[in-house]
Scaffold this active site. Structure first.
Site, PDB file in Angstrom:
ATOM      1  N   CYS A  73      41.489  46.437  46.440  1.00 53.47           N
ATOM      2  CA  CYS A  73      41.964  45.174  45.852  1.00 53.47           C
ATOM      3  C   CYS A  73      40.786  44.195  45.856  1.00 53.47           C
ATOM      4  O   CYS A  73      40.353  43.777  46.929  1.00 53.47           O
ATOM      5  CB  CYS A  73      43.130  44.617  46.677  1.00 53.47           C
ATOM      6  SG  CYS A  73      43.774  43.059  46.024  1.00 53.47           S
ATOM      7  N   GLY A  74      40.280  43.871  44.674  1.00 54.08           N
ATOM      8  CA  GLY A  74      39.071  43.050  44.576  1.00 54.08           C
ATOM      9  C   GLY A  74      39.301  41.613  45.000  1.00 54.08           C
ATOM     10  O   GLY A  74      38.566  41.059  45.828  1.00 54.08           O
ATOM     11  N   ASN A  75      40.355  40.976  44.461  1.00 54.05           N
ATOM     12  CA  ASN A  75      40.641  39.591  44.869  1.00 54.05           C
ATOM     13  C   ASN A  75      41.022  39.557  46.346  1.00 54.05           C
ATOM     14  O   ASN A  75      40.672  38.626  47.076  1.00 54.05           O
ATOM     15  CB  ASN A  75      41.767  39.013  44.013  1.00 54.05           C
ATOM     16  CG  ASN A  75      41.315  38.739  42.592  1.00 54.05           C
ATOM     17  OD1 ASN A  75      40.245  38.189  42.367  1.00 54.05           O
ATOM     18  ND2 ASN A  75      42.114  39.153  41.628  1.00 54.05           N
ATOM     19  N   ASN A 195      46.922  50.663  36.575  1.00 53.11           N
ATOM     20  CA  ASN A 195      46.755  49.254  36.208  1.00 53.11           C
ATOM     21  C   ASN A 195      46.251  49.255  34.769  1.00 53.11           C
ATOM     22  O   ASN A 195      45.490  50.164  34.393  1.00 53.11           O
ATOM     23  CB  ASN A 195      45.704  48.596  37.117  1.00 53.11           C
ATOM     24  CG  ASN A 195      46.059  48.699  38.585  1.00 53.11           C
ATOM     25  OD1 ASN A 195      46.906  47.963  39.081  1.00 53.11           O
ATOM     26  ND2 ASN A 195      45.425  49.616  39.303  1.00 53.11           N
ATOM     27  N   CYS A 222      42.812  40.181  38.403  1.00 50.06           N
ATOM     28  CA  CYS A 222      42.711  41.480  39.085  1.00 50.06           C
ATOM     29  C   CYS A 222      41.224  41.774  39.244  1.00 50.06           C
ATOM     30  O   CYS A 222      40.519  41.932  38.235  1.00 50.06           O
ATOM     31  CB  CYS A 222      43.402  42.559  38.246  1.00 50.06           C
ATOM     32  SG  CYS A 222      43.308  44.205  38.946  1.00 50.06           S
ATOM     33  N   THR A 224      39.558  44.405  40.808  1.00 47.90           N
ATOM     34  CA  THR A 224      39.153  45.773  40.431  1.00 47.90           C
ATOM     35  C   THR A 224      39.301  45.948  38.925  1.00 47.90           C
ATOM     36  O   THR A 224      38.508  46.647  38.290  1.00 47.90           O
ATOM     37  CB  THR A 224      40.019  46.820  41.155  1.00 47.90           C
ATOM     38  OG1 THR A 224      41.408  46.489  40.975  1.00 47.90           O
ATOM     39  CG2 THR A 224      39.690  46.895  42.635  1.00 47.90           C
ATOM     40  N   GLY A 225      40.320  45.272  38.356  1.00 47.05           N
ATOM     41  CA  GLY A 225      40.526  45.358  36.906  1.00 47.05           C
ATOM     42  C   GLY A 225      39.396  44.722  36.130  1.00 47.05           C
ATOM     43  O   GLY A 225      38.978  45.239  35.086  1.00 47.05           O
TER      44      GLY A 225
HETATM   45  N1  LIG Z   1      47.762  46.684  41.800  1.00 48.94           N
HETATM   46  C1  LIG Z   1      46.540  47.367  42.236  1.00 48.94           C
HETATM   47  C2  LIG Z   1      46.056  46.820  43.606  1.00 48.94           C
HETATM   48  C3  LIG Z   1      45.640  45.355  43.537  1.00 48.94           C
HETATM   49  C4  LIG Z   1      44.453  45.162  42.653  1.00 48.94           C
HETATM   50  C5  LIG Z   1      44.136  43.731  42.236  1.00 48.94           C
HETATM   51  N2  LIG Z   1      45.031  42.705  42.661  1.00 48.94           N
HETATM   52  C6  LIG Z   1      42.684  43.393  42.508  1.00 48.94           C
HETATM   53  O1  LIG Z   1      42.367  42.209  42.722  1.00 48.94           O
HETATM   54  O2  LIG Z   1      41.859  44.325  42.435  1.00 48.94           O
HETATM   55  C7  LIG Z   1      46.801  48.872  42.341  1.00 48.94           C
HETATM   56  O3  LIG Z   1      47.940  49.268  42.614  1.00 48.94           O
HETATM   57  O4  LIG Z   1      45.830  49.624  42.173  1.00 48.94           O
END
Ligand SMILES: N[C@H](CCC[C@H](N)C(=O)O)C(=O)O
Length: 284
Positions: A73-75, A195, A222, A224-225
């Site tokens: 989770c990046g954030n 995602n 997001c 990682t997104g």
């Molecule tokens: N929903 C994501 C995890 C949180 C990623 C997102 N909140 C971020 O900041 O990278 C998953 O199931 O892979």
């Protein structure tokens, strides 16, 4: 149970010191669902437990709002950096955090003894179909057709430890994410769900993005997104290596250093409030 509410670009989680709370692992998904509920609980996109670790300075144990565990989770990891420094759990401004066996390295930027922003070495993007995972032959998944709701899209898939499908579009503001988001998330071609990032390229240094997150739904950002989206832009020749990603909740600076094959994410981390909850209140 004590908790700290934090967010990175509006992607908000409930942070818990795992060394002080011993919730049995098998109860965590239900606890996470109850705490994340924005009416009957504290409210958040999920819950992040910060645990001691032998392999790194700290461990991040991250759960989406639906109670599912995510690999990265990046954030969230930026807020973990802020949490441990602001609470005096470390006095270092270079720290390591492990999540699901993968160690990330953080640089903490402070002002008046508080962390304002964090730069994270997010590691190398994984690009092979079986690494995402996605059903799409073998090798890289770039511009792969996928049918959702009788419409054909082209996706580029990237794993940052967690799966991402990146879709380039001319317009994203009016997208019916509530409708198509879950269809991508649960598409049969994603054995671990996915995602999905919907990306509008503004120029070679700036992109705009909305995201439907696995296990949570549309979030304001997001991390990682954003990394996956920039990797996909570069793989498709659409941007340079350093990109500003504009999300609903704020902006992130993402760089894919192709020589090192490492992706760096830099962005804010904010503490909103501290609180305490009695797990029995919500009938847990
Ligand atoms: N929903 C994501 C995890 C949180 C990623 C997102 N909140 C971020 O900041 O990278 C998953 O199931 O892979």
């Amino acid at each position: 149970m004590k908790f700290t509410k934090m967010h990175g670009c509006g992607n908000d989680y409930i942070y818990v010191d795992g060394s002080k709370e011993n919730i049995p692992k098998n109860r965590k998904p239900e606890v996470v669902r109850q705490l994340s509920d924005r009416h009957f609980g504290i409210g958040g996109d999920g819950v992040i437990f910060i645990n001691p670790s032998k392999e790194a300075d700290f461990e991040m144990e991250m759960y989406n709002m639906d109670g599912s565990r995510a690999e990265m989770c990046g954030n969230g990891i930026r807020c973990v950096g802020k949490y441990v420094y602001d609470k005096g759990l470390t006095d270092k401004t270079q720290i390591s955090v492990i999540s699901c066996g993968k160690i990330k390295y953080l640089t903490l930027f402070t002002e008046n003894e508080k962390v304002l922003a964090v730069k994270v070495n997010m590691g190398s993007p994984l690009l092979k179909a079986e690494e995402i995972p996605v059903v799409a032959g073998s090798g890289e998944v770039i511009g792969e057709r996928i049918e959702v709701d009788d419409k054909e899209y082209q996706m580029t898939c990237v794993s940052m430890g967690n799966p991402h499908a990146v879709i380039f579009m001319d317009e994203i503001a009016q997208l019916p994410l509530e409708k198509i988001g879950p269809l991508f998330e649960n598409h049969v071609r994603f054995p671990k769900r996915t995602n999905t990032e919907f990306v509008k390229v503004l120029d070679r240094e700036n992109i705009q993005m909305r995201v439907w997150e696995r296990g949570t739904g549309e979030t304001l950002a997001c991390g990682t997104g954003a990394c996956a989206a920039v990797a996909a832009c570069i793989l498709n020749g659409l941007t340079q290596e350093q990109v500003t990603v504009k999300l609903l909740g704020g902006s992130l600076q993402i760089q894919w250093d192709r020589k090192e094959n490492l992706i760096y994410m830099t962005g804010p981390a904010v503490t909103v409030f501290e609180g305490e909850t009695d797990l029995t209140i919500s009938g847990l």
